[in-house]
Design a protein around this motif. Structure first.
Motif: not given
Length: 157
Positions: A55-63
């Motif tokens: 999820x954290x990696x997803x938030x880095x890619x899609x803030x």
């Protein structure tokens, strides 16, 4: 709706709030959480920390990513929810440079609740829809090729 069903529905709403970054809701997420999601490497993870890292990696890619439950139905310890994922691709995602494009994807989630925590989560959505919306399908990918080639040159040298 029974009190049990409304409680399990709230557990899922809190789980989605946790997915969206509300760490105060971590108590509804089992430490031994099993998640089945076509977006995960290998399609699954089997603990809360691994899913949190995804999820954290997803938030880095899609803030600005947001996961929402649009419809939710419970029957005892099983909850089904229509989910909607939206966000703008502004960071690297699985090795792909940012496209600046937005995604809006609908899917279904099945959640198994045991003792007030989400023990299992099965997400179903068309992963090709994300690729299409990001312009990563043929012929749209042709516009991304210079960025991808440049990135590969920079990382191989």
């Amino acid at each position: 709706m029974s009190d049990t069903n409304s409680h399990t529905e709230q557990v899922v709403r809190d789980f989605v709030a946790w997915e969206n970054g509300d760490s105060s809701k971590v108590d509804v997420v089992s430490e031994s959480l099993d998640v089945y999601n076509p977006g995960l490497d290998g399609g699954e993870v089997h603990d809360r920390e691994s899913y949190a890292a995804y999820l954290q990696a997803g938030r880095r890619a899609f803030p600005d990513i947001q996961i929402a439950t649009e419809e939710i139905v419970a029957d005892g310890d099983i909850v089904m929810a229509e989910v909607r994922i939206t966000g703008t691709h502004e960071g690297e995602f699985k090795g792909l440079p940012p496209t600046g494009r937005s995604v809006d994807i609908k899917g279904m989630g099945k959640f198994v609740i045991i003792d007030g925590t989400v023990e299992e989560c099965y997400l179903y959505y068309d992963s090709n829809e994300m690729a299409s919306q990001l312009g990563l399908t043929f012929p749209e990918i042709l516009g991304q090729l210079p960025k991808l080639a440049w990135r590969k040159l920079k990382t191989s040298g």
